[in-house]
Design an enzyme around this catalytic site. Sequence first.
Site, PDB file in Angstrom:
ATOM      1  N   TYR A 140      -3.345  -4.867  -7.355  1.00 39.13           N
ATOM      2  CA  TYR A 140      -3.818  -5.825  -6.622  1.00 39.13           C
ATOM      3  C   TYR A 140      -4.367  -6.728  -7.442  1.00 39.13           C
ATOM      4  O   TYR A 140      -4.284  -7.884  -7.030  1.00 39.13           O
ATOM      5  CB  TYR A 140      -5.018  -5.148  -5.514  1.00 39.13           C
ATOM      6  CG  TYR A 140      -5.526  -6.065  -4.583  1.00 39.13           C
ATOM      7  CD1 TYR A 140      -4.873  -6.674  -3.497  1.00 39.13           C
ATOM      8  CD2 TYR A 140      -6.781  -6.582  -5.041  1.00 39.13           C
ATOM      9  CE1 TYR A 140      -5.700  -7.625  -2.746  1.00 39.13           C
ATOM     10  CE2 TYR A 140      -7.493  -7.386  -4.129  1.00 39.13           C
ATOM     11  CZ  TYR A 140      -6.910  -8.009  -3.016  1.00 39.13           C
ATOM     12  OH  TYR A 140      -7.686  -8.700  -2.132  1.00 39.13           O
ATOM     13  N   LYS A 174      -3.432 -10.936  -7.732  1.00 36.89           N
ATOM     14  CA  LYS A 174      -4.391 -12.143  -7.459  1.00 36.89           C
ATOM     15  C   LYS A 174      -4.851 -12.925  -8.540  1.00 36.89           C
ATOM     16  O   LYS A 174      -5.055 -14.119  -8.173  1.00 36.89           O
ATOM     17  CB  LYS A 174      -5.693 -11.393  -6.441  1.00 36.89           C
ATOM     18  CG  LYS A 174      -5.513 -10.648  -5.219  1.00 36.89           C
ATOM     19  CD  LYS A 174      -4.881 -11.704  -4.318  1.00 36.89           C
ATOM     20  CE  LYS A 174      -4.843 -11.202  -2.821  1.00 36.89           C
ATOM     21  NZ  LYS A 174      -4.195 -12.313  -2.007  1.00 36.89           N
TER      22      LYS A 174
END
Length: 139
Positions: free
Chosen positions: A113, A117
């Site tokens: 994740y 990002k």
Amino acid sequence: SIPRLPACDLADLRSVGAFGASLRALGRPVEALILNAGIDGAPLERTPQGHERHFAVNYLGHFALWQATRDLVHAAEGGSRVVSVTSSAAVDAELVLDDLDWERRPFSRRGAYAASKACNVLFAEELARREGAATAAVV
């Protein structure tokens, strides 16, 4: 009237391409492109193209959507805006550029994740450099 568009599955680059083609077929400029969709905490899964799911949905799908709509964004009278939404998790990212799909190292949901990002931040920064700060924003 509001046009009917096909679904856009960011995990499937073919779906993103079809969605972009549908938008181009309408021939309308895009005044704002907000790249906001994302997933967090998913187990290791592969997309139809073989990419790790966080990387595909949170970054590759957004990049592909930008590529598919770039001409429509540029066609907007009075300018347009591209917004790439990221997360504070990006600061914790360890980007392993030769293994963004988590094929050669132990998988980490949080790491995947955060890396996806961080890719959004890098994309927005480069887009702002190429297109001008009036077009791109990092949120």
